[in-house]
Design a protein around this motif. Structure first.
Motif, short mmCIF file in Angstrom:
data_model
loop_
_atom_site.label_atom_id
_atom_site.label_comp_id
_atom_site.label_asym_id
_atom_site.label_seq_id
_atom_site.Cartn_x
_atom_site.Cartn_y
_atom_site.Cartn_z
N LEU A 654 0.82 -1.21 0.00
CA LEU A 654 0.00 0.00 0.00
C LEU A 654 0.86 1.26 0.00
CD1 LEU A 654 -3.00 -0.88 2.32
CD2 LEU A 654 -3.00 -0.49 -0.15
N ALA A 655 2.02 1.14 0.63
CA ALA A 655 2.93 2.29 0.62
C ALA A 655 3.34 2.61 -0.81
CB ALA A 655 4.15 2.01 1.48
N ARG A 656 3.58 1.52 -1.57
CA ARG A 656 3.96 1.74 -2.96
C ARG A 656 2.78 2.27 -3.78
NH1 ARG A 656 7.55 1.11 -7.00
NH2 ARG A 656 6.64 0.45 -8.97
N VAL A 657 1.59 1.74 -3.51
CA VAL A 657 0.40 2.24 -4.21
C VAL A 657 0.25 3.74 -3.94
CG1 VAL A 657 -2.12 2.17 -4.30
CG2 VAL A 657 -0.83 0.05 -4.21
N ARG A 658 0.41 4.12 -2.67
CA ARG A 658 0.28 5.53 -2.32
C ARG A 658 1.30 6.36 -3.10
NH1 ARG A 658 2.67 7.04 2.95
NH2 ARG A 658 4.33 7.56 1.52
N LYS A 659 2.51 5.81 -3.17
CA LYS A 659 3.58 6.55 -3.85
C LYS A 659 3.23 6.74 -5.33
CE LYS A 659 8.16 5.54 -4.59
NZ LYS A 659 9.45 4.96 -4.24
N ILE A 660 2.72 5.68 -5.93
CA ILE A 660 2.35 5.78 -7.35
C ILE A 660 1.25 6.81 -7.53
CG2 ILE A 660 1.23 4.54 -9.25
CD1 ILE A 660 2.69 2.00 -8.24
N VAL A 661 0.22 6.72 -6.68
CA VAL A 661 -0.93 7.63 -6.79
C VAL A 661 -0.46 9.07 -6.62
CG1 VAL A 661 -3.08 8.35 -5.67
CG2 VAL A 661 -2.65 5.93 -6.11
N GLU A 662 0.36 9.30 -5.62
CA GLU A 662 0.82 10.67 -5.37
C GLU A 662 1.71 11.19 -6.48
OE1 GLU A 662 2.36 10.58 -1.41
OE2 GLU A 662 0.34 10.64 -0.52
N ASN A 663 2.47 10.29 -7.07
CA ASN A 663 3.29 10.71 -8.21
C ASN A 663 2.45 11.15 -9.40
OD1 ASN A 663 6.00 10.78 -7.72
ND2 ASN A 663 6.16 8.56 -7.73
N HIS A 664 1.21 10.65 -9.43
CA HIS A 664 0.31 11.04 -10.51
C HIS A 664 -0.55 12.23 -10.12
CE1 HIS A 664 1.49 7.15 -12.13
NE2 HIS A 664 0.99 7.55 -13.29
N GLY A 665 -0.19 12.87 -9.00
CA GLY A 665 -0.95 14.05 -8.57
C GLY A 665 -2.28 13.70 -7.95
N GLY A 666 -2.45 12.44 -7.54
CA GLY A 666 -3.71 12.03 -6.95
C GLY A 666 -3.54 11.80 -5.46
N ARG A 667 -4.61 11.33 -4.83
CA ARG A 667 -4.50 10.94 -3.43
C ARG A 667 -5.32 9.69 -3.20
NH1 ARG A 667 -8.20 13.60 0.28
NH2 ARG A 667 -9.99 14.30 -0.90
N ILE A 668 -5.00 8.98 -2.13
CA ILE A 668 -5.69 7.72 -1.84
C ILE A 668 -6.06 7.70 -0.37
CG2 ILE A 668 -3.44 6.56 -1.49
CD1 ILE A 668 -4.82 3.98 -2.48
N TRP A 669 -7.23 7.18 -0.09
CA TRP A 669 -7.60 6.98 1.30
C TRP A 669 -8.51 5.77 1.39
CZ3 TRP A 669 -9.66 10.60 -1.88
CH2 TRP A 669 -11.05 10.71 -1.96
#
Lengths: 694, 121
Positions: A654-669
């Motif tokens: 999930l840490a990696r998923v978060r990193k990917i999402v944030e790199n795309h200018g998005g956010r995850i919760w």
């Protein structure tokens, strides 16, 4: 020539001059036209008065007296006409005004037919005066009524308007009273009362007052009334007028001519001198404004922080006009309202800390798009507010970004047209500076993001090489443990005490097992550190979902999970296809895991992808699996946090998923009601706009 | 039948000599070294049946890929295995192109270790 005749001549000259001047400044303006009519009437009266006073022949005197009376009658009706136009009720009063014109027209006819007065006769050596008839008595009452009626409307106007307009009305009312009093001093003579109408000259004072109001308060909307030409006229009126007056008083016309010649020689120097003085006085304020504006423009272009910009604007405004209070309201999109940002207030500040976007104040500003006085806003519901409060809007790209509220000036002076013009310029400059600031703030965010990505990369690089370096020694220990095991249990088996064999075996196995765990962790770190900032492309979500589904669906089918998909098509995203697929697969694998090991009859996963507003879309992965404890919800995206049995996974997914999402200018919760209540993972991602597609 | 000859190269002594011990216990004749130059000499002299190579050899004059290339230039059939750290795809491709028989990434889990032992026994 008598004094009375002279007063008539002076009145004529001043009236006709000012009337023409006002008309020429704006020939189409209804105020200017009606004022011209009014002054023409006064001029007609004055020229009639002048010639009537000159006449020694009774017949001529009567003729010119009739002209004079026509002037009197016209003055009143044109005065009403002008007052209505001035206050802006001309349209409403059209019919009424027509009636007044009609009645006055009848009186003009009566005058021409000599029905207002029977005859004229020389009286008290002040020329020929009439013997009023009954009709004239009626007219006189009517005359007074018209004067009062006009004043009534002027006084109403005073209550109706504020700021500079109010000043204009005040001055005109004052001037009109002076003028009418001046004219009215003639009435006693009609009734054989000895009261020489010396105050007839007050009509020129009226003109002077109106001229002053034009200069000072932009009466008739005339700006910079005093020009070089104006000064020229004043100087030469004096140069030519004084000798004339001297000649007239003394009869020494030759001396008067000499006097005039001397003055005429001096005139150019006087003209220059007065011009300098007048310009200095007139332009001083303008220069002060220009200086302040220039300074502010300079300052503003240097400022990159919005708060500082607003602070400096407030300081400058204070320096220019020094209002009792200044409030700046800035639009907040989230609240759909304007919030008080930076203020100089005293305890009297009458406005709230928030003004709604659909309030009458904001809609009026939107409508007018220029600085306005508060009292033009309808439905303000602030009964005790002072009138001289100025609202100054700042528009950025057509929408009202912010506005200033300026209280009345501390020194009690009213806001002038110049002030408003300055704020109009200021508003544009501030809007530009705000845009500038907003750009810089965006740029700052972008730079911070770039910096974060850069740091992330170096962090990734660091952990990758760390992992590499650790691999070798771990393997060395692995080999060593293996050979140790061999030696212990094959070669030395005979000499190890029986009861210690199990113990040693346990210990050696424990070393091997923990080595494997370390090595797994290292692998996970390496996976996590794999670049998440690879090449970005503009891609349809549909393409990403397709690949992802081809990988994930067989697994879902295999585990007999109900899988509902609700995917909005044609959503464009700028991103890395492989990473986005990886993120979705990772989340779905988690969901599969969560429902698989939850003993429920209906194992279910929902996937929803849909637009949320014009620039964002949401991806929801909803499962009815074992859920997440409330206290874990915030930590779940941190490294090494997992809800699964810890030997099986590393908690890096999930840490990696978060990193990917944030790199795309998005956010995850994630949302979860608690254990065994399922979980919903939500990704909010930016939509790539089609027109930005490059 | 004579003993199977195995060549082991790894720049870490602990790995090189521990592996030697483990593989010797399988009844092989093992030549272990920490330098590629020495490995190349041993290869030419002893002609082992299996070569366990490492790609990164910072203290040698040439790396494992070069050693593989040299071995392949004289012997196409000898079993060559890489036992190395995780490499990028490009290096893996090169190794494959040069005809490496198998590729092990350190550290090895139990299964991989068993597979490695199978090659030498």
């Amino acid at each position: 020539m008598t004094y009375l005749g002279f007063s008539g001549l002076i009145n004529f000259i001043t009236c006709i001059f000012l009337g023409i001047f006002v008309l020429l400044r704006n020939p189409r303006g209804v105020k200017n036209r009606t004022y011209f009519f009014l002054n023409s009437s006064v001029a007609l009266y004055s020229i009639g008065y002048y010639i009537w006073q000159l006449c020694s022949d009774e017949n001529y005197a009567l003729l010119w007296f009739k002209v004079l009376v026509i002037g009197i009658i016209l003055i009143n009706v044109t005065y009403l006409h002008f007052v209505f136009a001035f206050i802006g009720i001309l349209k409403k009063k059209r019919i009424e005004l027509g009636v007044y014109y009609f009645i006055n027209f009848i009186f003009i006819l009566l005058n021409i037919r000599s029905l207002l007065y029977s005859s004229i006769e020389p009286r008290y050596s002040l020329g020929f005066w009439p013997n009023p008839t009954l009709f004239f008595n009626i007219y006189l009452i009517f005359w007074f009524w018209q004067c009062l009626y006009g004043f009534m409307w002027l006084i109403k106007g005073l209550k109706l308007f504020s700021g500079i307009k109010r000043e204009q009305i005040k001055y005109f009312t004052f001037a009109a009273i002076i003028g009418f009093v001046g004219g009215a001093t003639n009435w006693p003579m009609w009734y054989r009362i000895y009261f020489p109408p010396y105050l007839n000259i007050l009509i020129s004072v009226y003109i002077g007052l109106v001229a002053y109001a034009i200069v000072k308060y932009r009466l008739m909307d005339i700006t910079v009334a005093v020009t070089r030409a104006g000064i020229f006229i004043v100087v030469y009126t004096v140069v030519l007028g004084l000798p004339f007056l001297f000649g007239f008083k003394t009869g020494l016309w030759i001396l008067a001519m000499v006097f005039m010649a001397v003055l005429a020689t001096m005139a150019p120097f006087m003209y220059n001198h007065f011009r300098h003085r007048a310009e200095n006085i007139l332009l001083e304020k303008q220069k002060k404004y220009q200086k302040a504006l220039r300074e502010l423009a300079n300052e503003m272009s240097q400022i990159k922080v919005l708060d500082e910009l607003l602070k400096s604007v407030v300081e400058k405004v204070e320096e220019i006009v020094n209002p009792q209070y200044i409030g700046i309201y800035i639009y907040s999109k989230g609240e759909n309202a304007y919030n008080l940002k930076n203020i100089k207030v005293n305890e009297k500040y009458p406005f709230g800390i928030q003004i709604l976007k659909d309030s009458s104040m904001v809609s009026t500003l939107y409508h007018i798009k220029k600085p306005i006085f508060i009292d033009i806003i309808k439905d303000l519901n602030m009964p005790n507010i002072q009138r001289d409060v100025l609202l100054v809007p700042q528009f950025v790209e057509g929408s009202l970004f912010s506005f200033m509220i300026l209280g009345p000036k501390v020194n009690g002076m009213l806001y002038s047209e110049e002030d408003i013009a300055v704020f109009d310029i200021l508003t544009n400059q501030v809007a530009l500076a705000i845009e500038h600031c907003l750009y810089w703030e965006e740029e700052k965010v972008r730079l911070a993001r770039d910096e974060q990505i850069r740091r992330q990369r170096s962090m990734d690089h660091f952990s990758a090489s760390m992992a590499h370096e650790i691999d070798n020694p771990i393997f060395a220990v692995q080999c060593t443990v293996r050979s140790l095991k061999k030696t212990l249990f094959e070669e030395f088996q005979s000499i190890i005490p029986e009861d210690k064999v199990g113990y040693l075996e346990n210990k050696v196995n424990s070393i091997s097992k923990n080595l494997m765990r370390i090595s797994k962790m290292i692998k996970a770190v390496r996976e996590f550190s794999k670049q998440t900032t690879g090449e970005f492309e503009v891609i349809l979500m549909d393409q990403i979902v397709e690949t992802y589904l081809s990988i994930i669906e067989p697994q879902i089918k295999f585990d007999s999970i109900i899988f509902n998909k609700d995917i909005e098509p044609n959503i464009l995203i700028r991103g890395n296809k492989i990473h986005l697929e990886e993120a979705l697969i990772n989340l779905t694998t988690n969901a599969i895991h969560a429902v698989k090991y939850n003993n429920k009859a209906n194992k279910k996963i929902d996937l929803k992808i849909f637009r949320n507003g014009s620039d964002k879309f949401l991806i929801k992965i909803i499962d009815n699996g074992y859920g997440i404890k409330k206290d874990l919800l915030n930590d779940i995206f941190l490294d090494f946090v997992t809800t699964k049995a810890s030997t099986e996974v590393t908690g890096m997914g999930l840490a990696r998923v978060r990193k990917i999402v944030e790199n795309h200018g998005g956010r995850i919760w994630v949302e979860s009601e608690g254990e065994n209540k399922g979980a919903t993972f939500i990704l909010e991602m930016p939509i790539m706009k089609k027109d930005n597609k490059k | 039948m004579s003993k199977k000859k195995i060549l082991i190269v790894d720049d870490e002594e602990d790995i090189s000599y521990s592996l030697k011990e483990i593989i010797e216990s399988q009844g092989c004749e093992v030549f272990a070294t920490v330098k590629n130059e020495e490995a190349w000499e041993i290869f030419n002299k002893e002609r082992p049946q299996v070569c366990l190579l490492d790609i990164h050899m910072p203290f040698s004059e040439f790396d494992g890929i070069e050693l593989l290339r040299r071995i392949r230039s004289v012997d196409k059939n000898v079993i060559c295995l890489f036992l190395t750290r995780i490499e990028d795809d490009e290096t893996k491709e090169t190794a494959k192109a040069l005809g490496v028989n198998d590729y092990f990434e350190k550290p090895l889990d139990g299964d991989a270790f068993d597979k490695l032992i199978e090659y030498v026994s």
